[in-house]
Enzyme design. Structure first.
Site, PDB file in Angstrom:
ATOM      1  CB  CYS A 163       0.765   1.442   4.267  1.00 45.46           C
ATOM      2  SG  CYS A 163      -0.963   0.880   4.220  1.00 45.46           S
ATOM      3  CB  CYS A 192      -0.928  -0.017   1.218  1.00 45.99           C
ATOM      4  SG  CYS A 192      -1.670   1.559   1.623  1.00 45.99           S
TER       5      CYS A 192
END
Length: 622
Positions: free
Chosen positions: A181, A178
């Site tokens: 993230c 991600c």
């Protein structure tokens, strides 16, 4: 999108113009001989050069703060070039090399990142020349070590033991692939170090939700990263900012305080309400009834981070607001109070329960039309997460120059909203949005360069979006009614239809061809949704191409892909991470099957046979 007229030319505007001109002049005089100019061609070789430390500024030519930084950055570059040659200061125009900016998760300008030993770190010094020099010398020191990781790693096995014992803990559920993230990681780690030094310490943890699925599934995650606050094992949504480590620290420290704060007297309460720019929930209590305070604090805990709760036991405060004791008041800030709308809504706390009070606050937390903002200093309720949302984009700012214009358009939207009676802000929500703050949303809709002064967008619960470019009260009301009646066609973001229909044997799908290729096709369509920057997607590319070549010639099967960052897909194909793979089976295209197995050629072939009954006879192309 707007023309500056002389009647708007207030002293504040002139000051802003003068500052901008001064910054431009200052930047024009800067000698940047020791600042290395980076592009996609030389970026990697520069920042990954052995035995070198590089500070990179990602900037935009039109950015005021970038221009103000330029002299200090250039001065520091010269000082370091003369005294610490292992350090390089460099910059990259993020508006030109946007892919570089995207790969390094640049979200604002200027963004400063330090590169050392193949890794990058958020620059943590101040922006004066001396501080830049001192900070970079520290990075260059032989004794420098990467910051210790104090973030607790959670697993299915240790989650409950650690989380349930902590009076307060912050947990990030993330996915390794991600991008958001990865962008959050250095801020999250820096916040964890600060919170570990807090008194009392506040633990910070993380869990790979793609590995520890048993625990992650308990919290019904809708995307990554998801942050949750736990109090002795009870989960709450994290509602604080995440643009910087200090945002996270400030939010978590605030959670150690009681959710509702005491206001001592009538004067203090008056100042609190007079300066309010967001909703306040006020408890006018009586110290003789402590049960009311208990209920009030429990309700405040439910809305912590979303809405500000204050209370007072002062009789003079009750008189000033003309309410009885043991009363809760939902107070809209002055800028949202209008004669046609009740800005002060009250509820007796006599015999009230937390559930009844929560329901009352939820039903009355919005003015007829509020200002939607995601700024970290603003309560979460102002984000307007509810859907469907009628968002009207304009230069919405409560500044001296724009307040009158903002209020005019808010009045237009309010006129339309009132026509829906009690449905407004219960079944469908209304808000104005500052176009500069939400420019990314407008760009995503292709509206950043529209000639319209004001545009309206309905954000539906299923993720679809509907656009109105000519806004007045009648047109907006008709637009909303047509949406509620199901008569509008949604906007579909799409790249141009490619001239070449396949790439490496894989059928290329864009937003405008999705219906034809996927939904209306008589074939089973196995489609990958990817992001160009996603490392896992890049790793999948040769396998996906080999699958397409192996399937070629097999009747009834199509292998496809779509760049989900540049194209829209129907709501049934909900993508929360990359890559996401769906099988659209013929006869049930509106209920695709999500593939969650290993991303290996034989596993894909096995899955296709199990789901469709079709046997793939082609040879392995890998």
């Amino acid at each position: 999108r707007f023309e500056l007229t002389w009647q708007w030319a207030t002293p504040m505007v002139f000051r802003a113009l003068l500052l901008a001109l001064a910054a431009t002049a200052l930047a024009a005089e800067v000698d940047e001989k020791d600042v290395v100019i980076l592009t996609a061609a030389n970026f990697s070789t520069t920042v990954n050069a052995p035995d070198r430390i590089t500070l990179v500024e990602f900037y935009s030519p039109g950015c005021y703060h970038c221009k103000m930084l330029a002299p200090a950055f250039a001065e520091a570059a010269t000082t370091l070039a003369e005294s610490t040659p292992s350090v390089t200061l460099a910059k990259v125009d993020a508006t030109v090399d946007s892919q570089l900016a995207s790969e390094h998760f640049v979200q604002s300008y200027p963004t400063l990142k330090v590169f050392r030993d193949g890794k990058s770190y958020d620059y943590d010094g101040t922006r004066e020349a001396a501080s830049i020099v001192e900070t970079m010398r520290a990075y260059a020191s032989a004794t420098w070590e990467p910051p210790a990781d104090v973030v607790i790693t959670l697993t299915d096995e240790n989650f409950d033991e650690i989380v349930n014992k902590a009076p307060l803990i912050l947990v990030e559920f993330y996915a390794p692939w991600c991008g958001h993230c990865k962008s959050l990681a250095p801020k999250y780690e820096a916040a964890a170090r600060s919170l570990a030094a807090n008194e009392p310490p506040i633990p910070v943890a993380k869990m790979d939700a793609t590995v520890h699925t048993k625990t992650a599934e308990r919290f019904k995650l809708e995307g990554y990263p998801t942050l949750k606050v736990f109090r002795s094992g009870v989960a709450f949504d994290y509602n604080g900012g995440r643009e910087s480590a200090s945002d996270i620290v400030q939010e978590m420290v605030s959670l150690t305080l009681p959710p509702a704060q005491l206001v001592e007297d009538a004067v203090a309460m008056h100042m609190r309400t007079k300066k309010a720019t967001a909703l306040l929930v006020i408890g006018f209590l009586d110290a003789q009834f402590p049960e009311d305070l208990d209920v009030f604090q429990k309700v405040a805990e439910t809305f912590r981070g979303q809405i500000t709760f204050v209370y007072t036991n002062h009789a003079g405060a009750r008189q000033r607001y003309n309410v009885q004791s043991r009363t809760l008041l939902v107070y809209q800030p002055p800028r949202f109070q209008t004669p046609k709308d009740d800005a002060l809504k009250s509820l007796s706390l006599v015999g009230a329960t937390p559930d009844t009070v929560v329901a009352f606050v939820k039903a009355n937390k919005y003015p007829i039309v509020g200002l939607r903002t995601t700024r970290s200093e603003s309560p979460a309720a102002n984000r307007y997460d509810e859907r469907p949302l009628v968002a009207v984009y304009l230069e919405a700012q409560y500044s001296e120059a724009l307040e009158a214009d903002t209020n005019y358009w808010r009045g237009v939207v309010a006129t339309a909203a009132r026509r829906f009676g009690k449905r407004a802000n219960t079944e469908i929500f209304f808000a104005i949005c500052d176009e500069q703050e939400h420019v990314n949303e407008l760009q995503d809709l292709g509206l950043a360069t529209t000639d319209s002064e004001v545009v309206a967008v309905i954000h539906a619960a299923d993720g679809r979006r509907y656009i109105l470019e000519e806004v007045d009260a009648d047109a907006l009301a008709e637009f909303v009614q047509s949406f509620l009646d199901g008569e509008l066609k949604p906007f579909v973001k799409s790249q141009k239809v490619p001239k070449k229909k396949t790439d490496g044997g894989v059928t290329v799908v864009v937003g405008s061809t999705f219906k034809k290729i996927v939904e209306d096709s008589a074939d089973h369509v196995f489609i990958e949704f990817y992001a160009p920057w996603c490392g896992h997607c890049k790793s999948l590319t040769p396998i996906w191409s080999a699958l397409a070549k192996r399937v070629k010639g097999t009747p009834g099967l199509v292998i496809a892909k779509m760049d989900y960052t540049a194209n829209d897909a129907p709501p049934a194909y909900a993508v929360t991470g990359f890559p996401t793979i769906f099988l659209a089976k013929k006869g049930s295209k509106n209920a695709p099957v999500k593939y969650d197995g290993p991303r290996e050629l034989d596993e894909f072939v096995k899955f296709l046979h199990e789901q469709t009954g079709v046997t793939v006879k082609g040879k392995d192309e890998l």
